[in-house]
Design a protein around this motif. Structure first.
Motif, mmCIF file in Angstrom:
data_model
loop_
_atom_site.group_PDB
_atom_site.id
_atom_site.type_symbol
_atom_site.label_atom_id
_atom_site.label_comp_id
_atom_site.label_asym_id
_atom_site.label_seq_id
_atom_site.Cartn_x
_atom_site.Cartn_y
_atom_site.Cartn_z
ATOM 1 N N TYR A 2 10.913 47.493 -20.113
ATOM 2 C CA TYR A 2 9.491 47.738 -19.844
ATOM 3 C C TYR A 2 8.673 46.470 -20.103
ATOM 4 C CZ TYR A 2 4.990 50.138 -19.724
ATOM 5 O OH TYR A 2 3.715 50.537 -19.408
ATOM 6 N N ASP A 3 8.973 45.792 -21.204
ATOM 7 C CA ASP A 3 8.233 44.568 -21.519
ATOM 8 C C ASP A 3 8.427 43.511 -20.430
ATOM 9 O OD1 ASP A 3 7.218 45.606 -23.842
ATOM 10 O OD2 ASP A 3 8.726 44.703 -25.154
ATOM 11 N N LYS A 4 9.662 43.397 -19.923
ATOM 12 C CA LYS A 4 9.920 42.430 -18.854
ATOM 13 C C LYS A 4 9.197 42.831 -17.563
ATOM 14 C CE LYS A 4 14.379 40.752 -20.572
ATOM 15 N NZ LYS A 4 15.852 40.710 -20.348
ATOM 16 N N LEU A 5 9.181 44.134 -17.279
ATOM 17 C CA LEU A 5 8.456 44.611 -16.095
ATOM 18 C C LEU A 5 6.979 44.234 -16.172
ATOM 19 C CD1 LEU A 5 9.668 48.233 -15.198
ATOM 20 C CD2 LEU A 5 9.473 46.289 -13.643
ATOM 21 N N ILE A 6 6.380 44.506 -17.325
ATOM 22 C CA ILE A 6 4.959 44.213 -17.493
ATOM 23 C C ILE A 6 4.704 42.710 -17.355
ATOM 24 C CG2 ILE A 6 3.029 44.282 -19.115
ATOM 25 C CD1 ILE A 6 3.805 46.983 -17.877
ATOM 26 N N ALA A 7 5.591 41.905 -17.947
ATOM 27 C CA ALA A 7 5.425 40.449 -17.862
ATOM 28 C C ALA A 7 5.534 39.970 -16.420
ATOM 29 C CB ALA A 7 6.465 39.760 -18.741
ATOM 30 N N ARG A 8 6.481 40.522 -15.678
ATOM 31 C CA ARG A 8 6.667 40.085 -14.292
ATOM 32 C C ARG A 8 5.500 40.519 -13.419
ATOM 33 N NH1 ARG A 8 12.808 41.003 -12.349
ATOM 34 N NH2 ARG A 8 11.967 39.818 -10.597
ATOM 35 N N VAL A 9 5.010 41.714 -13.668
ATOM 36 C CA VAL A 9 3.846 42.173 -12.905
ATOM 37 C C VAL A 9 2.628 41.318 -13.252
ATOM 38 C CG1 VAL A 9 2.235 44.091 -12.577
ATOM 39 C CG2 VAL A 9 4.702 44.531 -12.646
ATOM 40 N N GLY A 10 2.483 40.980 -14.530
ATOM 41 C CA GLY A 10 1.350 40.170 -14.955
ATOM 42 C C GLY A 10 1.360 38.765 -14.391
ATOM 43 N N ALA A 11 2.533 38.277 -14.040
ATOM 44 C CA ALA A 11 2.641 36.916 -13.515
ATOM 45 C C ALA A 11 2.367 36.827 -12.017
ATOM 46 C CB ALA A 11 4.043 36.370 -13.806
ATOM 47 N N ILE A 12 2.237 37.978 -11.343
ATOM 48 C CA ILE A 12 1.983 37.973 -9.902
ATOM 49 C C ILE A 12 0.520 37.612 -9.635
ATOM 50 C CG2 ILE A 12 1.914 39.378 -7.804
ATOM 51 C CD1 ILE A 12 4.116 41.106 -9.039
ATOM 52 N N THR A 13 0.324 36.711 -8.716
ATOM 53 C CA THR A 13 -1.037 36.343 -8.316
ATOM 54 C C THR A 13 -1.439 37.136 -7.078
ATOM 55 O OG1 THR A 13 -0.243 34.557 -6.894
ATOM 56 C CG2 THR A 13 -0.683 34.026 -9.213
ATOM 57 N N ASP A 14 -2.704 37.053 -6.722
ATOM 58 C CA ASP A 14 -3.220 37.815 -5.580
ATOM 59 C C ASP A 14 -3.244 36.987 -4.300
ATOM 60 O OD1 ASP A 14 -3.723 40.415 -6.479
ATOM 61 O OD2 ASP A 14 -5.492 39.733 -7.566
ATOM 62 N N GLU A 15 -2.396 35.957 -4.212
ATOM 63 C CA GLU A 15 -2.487 35.094 -3.046
ATOM 64 C C GLU A 15 -2.056 35.820 -1.774
ATOM 65 O OE1 GLU A 15 0.164 35.007 -4.907
ATOM 66 O OE2 GLU A 15 1.910 34.692 -3.639
ATOM 67 N N GLU A 64 1.965 52.830 -15.349
ATOM 68 C CA GLU A 64 0.741 52.071 -15.620
ATOM 69 C C GLU A 64 1.002 50.566 -15.609
ATOM 70 O OE1 GLU A 64 -2.672 53.551 -16.584
ATOM 71 O OE2 GLU A 64 -1.586 54.797 -15.162
ATOM 72 N N LEU A 65 1.783 50.103 -14.654
ATOM 73 C CA LEU A 65 2.261 48.725 -14.669
ATOM 74 C C LEU A 65 1.131 47.700 -14.560
ATOM 75 C CD1 LEU A 65 5.392 49.230 -12.395
ATOM 76 C CD2 LEU A 65 5.361 48.894 -14.876
ATOM 77 N N ILE A 66 0.267 47.843 -13.576
ATOM 78 C CA ILE A 66 -0.800 46.859 -13.400
ATOM 79 C C ILE A 66 -1.841 46.952 -14.523
ATOM 80 C CG2 ILE A 66 -2.708 46.156 -11.901
ATOM 81 C CD1 ILE A 66 -0.876 46.707 -9.502
ATOM 82 N N PRO A 67 -2.321 48.149 -14.885
ATOM 83 C CA PRO A 67 -3.253 48.210 -16.020
ATOM 84 C C PRO A 67 -2.662 47.669 -17.321
ATOM 85 C CG PRO A 67 -3.326 50.251 -14.777
ATOM 86 C CD PRO A 67 -2.185 49.463 -14.234
ATOM 87 N N GLN A 68 -1.393 47.973 -17.581
ATOM 88 C CA GLN A 68 -0.742 47.476 -18.794
ATOM 89 C C GLN A 68 -0.613 45.953 -18.749
ATOM 90 O OE1 GLN A 68 0.608 48.808 -21.680
ATOM 91 N NE2 GLN A 68 -0.180 50.852 -21.279
ATOM 92 N N ALA A 69 -0.256 45.432 -17.575
ATOM 93 C CA ALA A 69 -0.110 43.980 -17.441
ATOM 94 C C ALA A 69 -1.450 43.285 -17.669
ATOM 95 C CB ALA A 69 0.451 43.638 -16.060
ATOM 96 N N MET A 70 -2.513 43.854 -17.111
ATOM 97 C CA MET A 70 -3.842 43.253 -17.280
ATOM 98 C C MET A 70 -4.279 43.322 -18.745
ATOM 99 S SD MET A 70 -5.769 44.737 -13.878
ATOM 100 C CE MET A 70 -7.354 44.070 -14.390
#
Length: 474
Positions: free
Chosen positions: A333-346, A405-411
């Motif tokens: 889960y921690d890795k998932l959140i980190a990977r989602v958090g590293a995605i940009t909106d390009e 809650e991947l994106i909210p958790q990542a943010m």
């Protein structure tokens, strides 16, 4: 729609999920008996039912889900013997039954909120349906499906062509004395008969009692679900969910009384979730393995880690809980959140490129709600060459079902990790991370390791993902 295949406990086959009214799903899920906290074994069922409901909504169905709250009538033996669980809980804590019911109902839904389980469209406590029970039982008596004996009203299972519908058993296998801890009731005409209404003649200390044509008393556990379902969802139920331990006798008895009352088939699809086990067997409240969401939090686990743990296994397989297995889910889960958090909106969303991933995800859901394959589809999106906007759109869409809650958790984590203590130079941290990336690109591993160690000495932990490197304070 109409592509989902689900295993039906009634037919013992995986089959297309069909609804009585096109595009609409009437869904009933057995709720808790609110005499104690729910343990995480109970909550596995509610998580998987939540995923099913969200999957149906994701595929375009209009879902109405109803849940009961058992605050009266559930005895300490599933065969209608022993003490009412609510009375037992009230005695344990020296409170009134209704105080116990309110406290543990609130606790249950607080756990559901932490696990991102959607609140049902209708929640009905059993104590609010007394008139409906009396009406239904009266008709069952008038039509010969029920009888009065020894102060109680019983359903007469001998009137049915087949009583045990979820499997084929010999009659002797269903005798009350065969099942461990079940006392034989001499008032029954047949060993499989079950109680529709108890009176004061049998339970003098029952806290909640109502007037009825058969004397002052209270309803049996099984009648409540039939009446609540029929009141809010009508005569035809599309899908009924619950733990596998409810298949007999509870769900078996629901079918018997509902179809006897209605005069036609009632529920077309039954969805049963297997147990959560420990190394010593099935988890229960009485075996010293009373693991709650609050206990997981006390030990440092985000509740959504447990949700991911459940999603990694199929709902029709027994799931073995151990702290090591939960640690593995936490790391994932921690890795998932980190990977989602590293995605940009390009970039702009590329619907054509996104389509195969949507189809992959839907195929997993349609294959008997295969959540482990659905999670795999999520990882495939993260590993893909899609641009950031497309990845984030797919992740948000898939998470409507997975509920992680991947994106909210990542943010939230990024905001927390980047919130610098007074006087801290975050620009310096980012500069070192950039320098480390350049060292790795030049294959200068010694320099890259040196920078990592320097940051670690400052209390900064680096998280490397395919999308880049993020950091947090250790």
């Amino acid at each position: 729609m109409d592509t989902m295949q689900l295993y039906n406990s009634l037919t013992r086959e995986k089959e297309p999920f069909k609804t009585h009214e096109p595009g609409k799903v009437s869904m009933y899920t057995c709720g808790p008996t609110v005499y104690h906290f729910a343990h995480i074994g109970n909550l596995r069922s509610y998580i998987m039912e939540d995923v099913l409901e969200k999957a149906l909504r994701w595929e375009g169905y209009d879902v109405k889900r109803v849940m009961n709250i058992t605050d009266v009538g559930h005895l300490s033996s599933d065969a209608d013997t022993g003490e009412d669980k609510m009375v037992k809980g009230a005695k344990r804590e020296n409170k009134t039954v209704m105080d116990i019911a309110k406290f543990y109902t609130d606790a249950f839904f607080a756990d559901c909120e932490k696990l991102n389980i959607k609140y049902p469209d209708v929640v009905q406590p059993a104590t609010g349906m007394i008139e409906e029970y009396i009406k239904t039982i009266t008709k069952l008596m008038d039509t010969g499906y029920a009888y009065f004996a020894g102060g109680n009203v019983y359903f007469d299972t001998s009137k049915l062509k087949k009583y045990y519908v979820f499997n084929d058993h010999d009659a002797e296998d269903l005798q009350s004395g065969v099942r461990e801890g079940v006392e034989e009731d001499p008032n029954k005409k047949n060993k499989n008969d079950f109680v529709l209404w108890f009176t004061k003649s049998k339970f003098e200390d029952q806290a909640l009692k109502w007037d009825s044509p058969w004397g002052v008393g209270y309803p049996g556990w099984h009648i409540e679900c039939s009446c609540i379902s029929m009141k809010y969802l009508g005569e035809y139920l599309d899908i009924h969910c619950g733990g596998i331990d409810n298949a007999f006798p509870h769900h078996t008895n629901e079918i018997a009384q509902s179809e006897a009352y209605l005069g036609h088939p009632w529920c077309s699809h039954w969805f049963h979730i297997r147990h959560l086990n420990t190394n010593s067997g099935k988890m229960s409240k009485s075996k010293g393995e009373f693991l709650t969401v609050s206990l997981l939090e006390e030990k440092g686990y985000e509740p959504l880690v447990y949700r991911l743990f459940c999603l990694q296994s199929h709902y029709r397989r027994a799931l073995v809980f151990s702290w090591e297995n939960l640690d593995n889910a936490k790391a994932a889960y921690d890795k998932l959140i980190a990977r989602v958090g590293a995605i940009t909106d390009e970039g702009e969303k590329d619907e054509t490129a996104m389509k195969p991933y949507r189809e992959q995800f839907q195929t997993a859901l349609d294959n008997d709600l295969n959540t482990s394959l659905a999670v795999t589809a999520l990882y495939d999106v993260l590993k893909s060459d899609l641009n950031g906007a497309s990845k984030r759109a797919l992740i948000a869409s898939f998470d409507e079902v997975l509920g992680l809650e991947l994106i909210p958790q990542a943010m939230a984590r990024k905001e927390k990790e980047s919130a610098a203590p007074a006087g801290e130079d975050t620009a310096g941290i980012e500069a070192l991370i950039k320098a480390r990336a350049e060292a790795k690109a030049a294959k200068n591993w010694a320099e890259a390791d040196r920078i990592r160690d320097e940051l670690k000495a400052q209390g900064i932990e680096l998280i490397d993902t395919k999308e880049g490197t993020t950091w947090k304070r250790a």
